[in-house]
Motif scaffolding. Structure first.
Motif, PDB file in Angstrom:
ATOM      1  N   GLY A 181     -34.343 -15.524 -35.417  1.00 18.82           N
ATOM      2  CA  GLY A 181     -35.789 -14.299 -34.848  1.00 18.82           C
ATOM      3  C   GLY A 181     -37.231 -14.974 -34.807  1.00 18.82           C
ATOM      4  N   PHE A 182     -37.758 -14.258 -34.169  1.00 19.99           N
ATOM      5  CA  PHE A 182     -39.336 -15.288 -33.487  1.00 19.99           C
ATOM      6  C   PHE A 182     -40.697 -14.871 -34.727  1.00 19.99           C
ATOM      7  N   LEU A 193     -48.638 -17.221 -37.920  1.00 17.86           N
ATOM      8  CA  LEU A 193     -46.906 -16.686 -37.782  1.00 17.86           C
ATOM      9  C   LEU A 193     -46.840 -15.436 -38.547  1.00 17.86           C
ATOM     10  N   VAL A 194     -46.741 -14.940 -37.606  1.00 17.20           N
ATOM     11  CA  VAL A 194     -46.221 -12.829 -38.094  1.00 17.20           C
ATOM     12  C   VAL A 194     -44.545 -12.586 -37.970  1.00 17.20           C
ATOM     13  N   LEU A 195     -43.692 -12.288 -38.608  1.00 17.76           N
ATOM     14  CA  LEU A 195     -42.892 -11.477 -38.419  1.00 17.76           C
ATOM     15  C   LEU A 195     -42.135 -10.704 -37.437  1.00 17.76           C
ATOM     16  N   GLY A 196     -41.459 -11.505 -36.132  1.00 20.59           N
ATOM     17  CA  GLY A 196     -41.297 -10.471 -34.940  1.00 20.59           C
ATOM     18  C   GLY A 196     -39.889 -10.472 -34.674  1.00 20.59           C
ATOM     19  N   PRO A 197     -39.523  -9.584 -33.441  1.00 16.14           N
ATOM     20  CA  PRO A 197     -37.720  -9.130 -33.781  1.00 16.14           C
ATOM     21  C   PRO A 197     -37.198 -10.374 -34.290  1.00 16.14           C
ATOM     22  N   PHE A 198     -36.583  -9.811 -34.253  1.00 10.37           N
ATOM     23  CA  PHE A 198     -34.535 -10.201 -35.671  1.00 10.37           C
ATOM     24  C   PHE A 198     -33.692  -9.164 -35.585  1.00 10.37           C
ATOM     25  N   ASP A 255     -36.884 -19.164 -34.416  1.00 10.58           N
ATOM     26  CA  ASP A 255     -36.421 -19.959 -35.562  1.00 10.58           C
ATOM     27  C   ASP A 255     -34.573 -19.848 -35.868  1.00 10.58           C
ATOM     28  N   ILE A 256     -33.989 -20.108 -36.410  1.00 11.26           N
ATOM     29  CA  ILE A 256     -32.321 -19.533 -36.510  1.00 11.26           C
ATOM     30  C   ILE A 256     -31.800 -20.493 -37.804  1.00 11.26           C
ATOM     31  N   LEU A 271     -33.164 -11.047 -26.938  1.00 11.11           N
ATOM     32  CA  LEU A 271     -32.844 -12.713 -26.748  1.00 11.11           C
ATOM     33  C   LEU A 271     -32.185 -12.605 -28.215  1.00 11.11           C
ATOM     34  N   ALA A 272     -32.959 -12.086 -29.506  1.00  8.00           N
ATOM     35  CA  ALA A 272     -32.465 -12.889 -30.547  1.00  8.00           C
ATOM     36  C   ALA A 272     -31.217 -12.321 -30.601  1.00  8.00           C
TER      37      ALA A 272
END
Ligand code: SME
Length: 157
Positions: A55-56, A64-69, A132-133, A41-42
Motif C-alpha cells: 500500500g501507500f 504520512l497518511v494511509l492511502g490505497p492498500f 510500502d510492502i 498498483l497496490a
C-alpha cells in the motif's frame, strides 16, 4: 486497459517483474486519476507476488497518511522521520528491511509482518509519499525488488 494481469507463477522474481512492467505501464498510463492508479498498483503487486500487505502512505501536510492498500487494516498516520516509512520518506531513499524487529523504531501495524521494503516518491504536492510492502517471511526483499519497484513507482508520476 488490460482486463487481466498475466503473471506466470513459475517465473523467477526478476522475470515476474519483467513480465509485469509493460502491463503496469499500460494500466497506469490509461488513467490520469492518481488515487485510482495507486489502488490498481497496490492490487497488481499483491496479485503478482502474494505479499502480506501492499500500500501507500501519502504526504498530507507534513504527515504520512494511509492511502490505497491491499491487505489487513493498517496504521493510519506515520510522522515523517518515524518508522521505516517515515525514515525512507525523509531521506528519499528506498529502505529494505530483512527483519523488521531489528529495525530501530519500526512501526508494527501487524505482528505478522517480518520483512519490508519502502520506496519513496516526491512528484508534486499531493503526489508524494511512499510505497510500502510487507511480507510475512523474513528477508523477502532484495536489490531486485529495489530496482524494479523504483522503476514501477515512476509510472505514477
Ligand atoms: N512498518 C511500517 C508501518 C506501516 S505498516 O507496515 C503497513 C513502518 O515502520 O513505517
Amino acid at each position: 486497459m488490460a482486463e487481466n494481469l498475466i503473471i506466470e507463477a513459475s517465473l523467477s522474481k526478476k522475470d515476474k517483474y519483467e513480465q509485469l512492467y509493460p502491463q503496469l505501464k499500460a494500466l497506469l498510463s490509461g488513467e490520469t486519476d492518481f488515487i485510482a492508479n495507486l489502488a490498481n498498483l497496490a492490487a497488481a503487486l499483491r496479485q503478482a507476488f502474494g505479499y502480506f500487505w501492499v500500500g501507500f502512505y501519502l504526504d498530507k501536510e507534513g504527515e504520512l497518511v494511509l492511502g490505497p492498500f491491499q491487505g489487513p487494516i493498517a496504521c493510519t498516520r506515520i510522522a515523517i522521520g518515524k518508522g521505516v516509512c517515515g525514515t525512507s520518506y525523509k531521506k528519499m531513499e528506498t529502505i529494505v528491511v530483512e527483519d523488521v524487529n531489528a529495525f530501530p523504531g519500526h512501526i508494527a501495524c501487524s505482528a505478522d509482518s517480518k520483512s519490508e521494503i519502502v520506496v519513496p516518491f516526491r512528484f508534486s504536492k499531493g503526489k508524494s509519499g511512499v510505497l510500502d510492502i510487507d511480507s510475512d517471511q523474513l528477508a523477502d526483499f532484495d536489490q531486485v525488488d529495489k530496482i524494479y519497484l523504483e522503476k514501477i513507482v515512476k509510472l505514477l508520476k
